[in-house]
Design a protein around this motif. Structure first.
Motif, PDB file in Angstrom:
ATOM      1  N   MET A 129       0.855  -1.167   0.000  1.00 60.87           N
ATOM      2  CA  MET A 129       0.000   0.000   0.000  1.00 60.87           C
ATOM      3  C   MET A 129       0.901   1.230   0.000  1.00 60.87           C
ATOM      4  N   SER A 130       0.481   2.262  -0.705  1.00 63.35           N
ATOM      5  CA  SER A 130       1.270   3.492  -0.711  1.00 63.35           C
ATOM      6  C   SER A 130       0.791   4.425   0.396  1.00 63.35           C
ATOM      7  N   LEU A 131       1.656   5.343   0.792  1.00 67.14           N
ATOM      8  CA  LEU A 131       1.321   6.284   1.857  1.00 67.14           C
ATOM      9  C   LEU A 131       0.114   7.141   1.481  1.00 67.14           C
ATOM     10  N   SER A 132      -0.073   7.418   0.208  1.00 75.29           N
ATOM     11  CA  SER A 132      -1.201   8.254  -0.217  1.00 75.29           C
ATOM     12  C   SER A 132      -2.545   7.557  -0.008  1.00 75.29           C
ATOM     13  N   GLU A 133      -2.553   6.230   0.202  1.00 72.27           N
ATOM     14  CA  GLU A 133      -3.794   5.475   0.393  1.00 72.27           C
ATOM     15  C   GLU A 133      -4.174   5.305   1.864  1.00 72.27           C
ATOM     16  N   VAL A 134      -3.308   5.701   2.774  1.00 71.08           N
ATOM     17  CA  VAL A 134      -3.588   5.540   4.205  1.00 71.08           C
ATOM     18  C   VAL A 134      -4.616   6.588   4.628  1.00 71.08           C
ATOM     19  N   PRO A 135      -5.697   6.179   5.249  1.00 79.98           N
ATOM     20  CA  PRO A 135      -6.721   7.138   5.665  1.00 79.98           C
ATOM     21  C   PRO A 135      -6.212   8.098   6.755  1.00 79.98           C
ATOM     22  N   VAL A 136      -6.825   9.254   6.802  1.00 78.50           N
ATOM     23  CA  VAL A 136      -6.493  10.244   7.825  1.00 78.50           C
ATOM     24  C   VAL A 136      -6.768   9.647   9.207  1.00 78.50           C
ATOM     25  N   ASN A 177       0.255  14.100  -3.193  1.00 78.63           N
ATOM     26  CA  ASN A 177      -0.053  12.674  -3.327  1.00 78.63           C
ATOM     27  C   ASN A 177       0.880  11.964  -4.310  1.00 78.63           C
ATOM     28  N   ASP A 178       1.352  12.669  -5.337  1.00 79.07           N
ATOM     29  CA  ASP A 178       2.264  11.995  -6.270  1.00 79.07           C
ATOM     30  C   ASP A 178       3.588  11.648  -5.598  1.00 79.07           C
ATOM     31  N   GLU A 179       3.994  12.417  -4.576  1.00 80.11           N
ATOM     32  CA  GLU A 179       5.190  12.066  -3.797  1.00 80.11           C
ATOM     33  C   GLU A 179       4.885  10.926  -2.842  1.00 80.11           C
ATOM     34  N   ALA A 180       3.729  11.008  -2.173  1.00 87.10           N
ATOM     35  CA  ALA A 180       3.366   9.989  -1.179  1.00 87.10           C
ATOM     36  C   ALA A 180       3.105   8.626  -1.827  1.00 87.10           C
ATOM     37  N   LYS A 181       2.698   8.619  -3.100  1.00 87.81           N
ATOM     38  CA  LYS A 181       2.458   7.342  -3.791  1.00 87.81           C
ATOM     39  C   LYS A 181       3.726   6.530  -3.944  1.00 87.81           C
ATOM     40  N   GLN A 182       4.867   7.187  -3.896  1.00 88.14           N
ATOM     41  CA  GLN A 182       6.147   6.495  -4.076  1.00 88.14           C
ATOM     42  C   GLN A 182       6.656   5.841  -2.794  1.00 88.14           C
ATOM     43  N   ILE A 183       6.005   6.135  -1.665  1.00 91.04           N
ATOM     44  CA  ILE A 183       6.424   5.573  -0.378  1.00 91.04           C
ATOM     45  C   ILE A 183       5.535   4.377  -0.069  1.00 91.04           C
ATOM     46  N   LEU A 184       6.119   3.202   0.052  1.00 92.10           N
ATOM     47  CA  LEU A 184       5.350   2.007   0.377  1.00 92.10           C
ATOM     48  C   LEU A 184       5.323   1.821   1.886  1.00 92.10           C
ATOM     49  N   VAL A 185       4.134   1.505   2.413  1.00100.02           N
ATOM     50  CA  VAL A 185       3.958   1.391   3.863  1.00100.02           C
ATOM     51  C   VAL A 185       3.103   0.173   4.187  1.00100.02           C
ATOM     52  N   SER A 186       3.135  -0.225   5.466  1.00101.93           N
ATOM     53  CA  SER A 186       2.184  -1.210   5.983  1.00101.93           C
ATOM     54  C   SER A 186       1.456  -0.546   7.134  1.00101.93           C
ATOM     55  N   LEU A 187       0.184  -0.844   7.274  1.00101.42           N
ATOM     56  CA  LEU A 187      -0.609  -0.222   8.328  1.00101.42           C
ATOM     57  C   LEU A 187      -0.217  -0.791   9.683  1.00101.42           C
ATOM     58  N   SER A 218     -12.224   1.411   8.965  1.00101.60           N
ATOM     59  CA  SER A 218     -12.240   2.613   8.140  1.00101.60           C
ATOM     60  C   SER A 218     -12.658   2.257   6.717  1.00101.60           C
ATOM     61  N   LEU A 219     -13.285   3.202   6.057  1.00100.65           N
ATOM     62  CA  LEU A 219     -13.649   3.065   4.647  1.00100.65           C
ATOM     63  C   LEU A 219     -13.014   4.215   3.894  1.00100.65           C
ATOM     64  N   ILE A 220     -12.332   3.894   2.803  1.00 98.32           N
ATOM     65  CA  ILE A 220     -11.671   4.926   2.007  1.00 98.32           C
ATOM     66  C   ILE A 220     -12.544   5.173   0.793  1.00 98.32           C
ATOM     67  N   GLY A 221     -13.272   6.234   0.806  1.00 97.91           N
ATOM     68  CA  GLY A 221     -14.124   6.508  -0.341  1.00 97.91           C
ATOM     69  C   GLY A 221     -15.205   7.502   0.011  1.00 97.91           C
ATOM     70  N   GLY A 222     -15.943   7.858  -0.969  1.00 96.57           N
ATOM     71  CA  GLY A 222     -16.966   8.863  -0.817  1.00 96.57           C
ATOM     72  C   GLY A 222     -18.320   8.293  -0.429  1.00 96.57           C
ATOM     73  N   ARG A 223     -19.311   9.177  -0.515  1.00 90.78           N
ATOM     74  CA  ARG A 223     -20.663   8.851  -0.081  1.00 90.78           C
ATOM     75  C   ARG A 223     -21.251   7.665  -0.837  1.00 90.78           C
ATOM     76  N   ARG A 224     -21.053   7.619  -2.168  1.00 92.91           N
ATOM     77  CA  ARG A 224     -21.650   6.540  -2.964  1.00 92.91           C
ATOM     78  C   ARG A 224     -21.087   5.185  -2.574  1.00 92.91           C
ATOM     79  N   LEU A 225     -19.775   5.118  -2.353  1.00 95.24           N
ATOM     80  CA  LEU A 225     -19.173   3.855  -1.927  1.00 95.24           C
ATOM     81  C   LEU A 225     -19.731   3.450  -0.566  1.00 95.24           C
ATOM     82  N   ARG A 226     -19.799   4.397   0.354  1.00104.44           N
ATOM     83  CA  ARG A 226     -20.290   4.091   1.699  1.00104.44           C
ATOM     84  C   ARG A 226     -21.739   3.603   1.654  1.00104.44           C
ATOM     85  N   GLU A 227     -22.553   4.224   0.807  1.00101.27           N
ATOM     86  CA  GLU A 227     -23.953   3.790   0.690  1.00101.27           C
ATOM     87  C   GLU A 227     -24.030   2.368   0.131  1.00101.27           C
TER      88      GLU A 227
END
Length: 145
Positions: free
Chosen positions: A1-8, A62-72, A91-100
């Motif tokens: 997973m890249s750092l840009s995908e880690v939820p806040v 985010n284009d910089e953070a995508k290059q950093i690989l991380v584990s949660l 946690s859910l990563i996504g907007g209203r439509r995904l959550r619904e």
């Protein structure tokens, strides 16, 4: 997973940074493999994001953070990588439509999902097949129920 995908709000451990000029820049500001980094916040449109690393707040695009690989950290996995067993959605990563869509399947933050096999989960609303692209947006932690 890249750092840009880690939820806040979640913390991750840095696995690697690229071995190039950008990677050297990231290393010099503290993004060293083995260090922990927490996602503190993000701009209204999601880019840039603010990270806490080594006690400092750092803003990355985010284009910089995508290059950093991380584990949660804290035993959090994406549902894509979860093995058979019972898991709690953290946690859910996504907007209203995904959550619904997920909520219609009984998947929401705090809910329990049972992974039957790769891509097949059971919730209180039934058994569902979840594709890889959707499964990687669902973060879970092993539940001891």
């Amino acid at each position: 997973m890249s750092l840009s995908e880690v939820p806040v709000g979640l913390e991750a451990k840095i696995l690697s940074v690229p071995e190039d000029v950008k990677g050297n820049k990231l290393l010099s500001i503290g993004f060293v493999p083995g260090n922990k980094v927490k996602v503190v916040g993000c701009a209204p449109l999601g880019d840039p994001r603010v990270y806490m690393i080594m006690g400092k707040l750092i803003t990355l695009r985010n284009d910089e953070a995508k290059q950093i690989l991380v584990s949660l950290e804290n035993d959090v996995e994406s549902l894509m990588n979860a093995r058979e067993g019972t898991w709690r959605v953290v946690s859910l990563i996504g907007g209203r439509r995904l959550r619904e869509k997920l909520e219609s399947m009984g998947i929401f933050v705090g809910s329990i999902v049972k992974v039957i096999s790769n891509g097949i989960v059971e919730t209180e609303k039934g058994v569902f097949k979840i594709g890889i692209n959707m499964a990687k947006l669902i973060l879970v932690r092993r539940d001891n129920v």
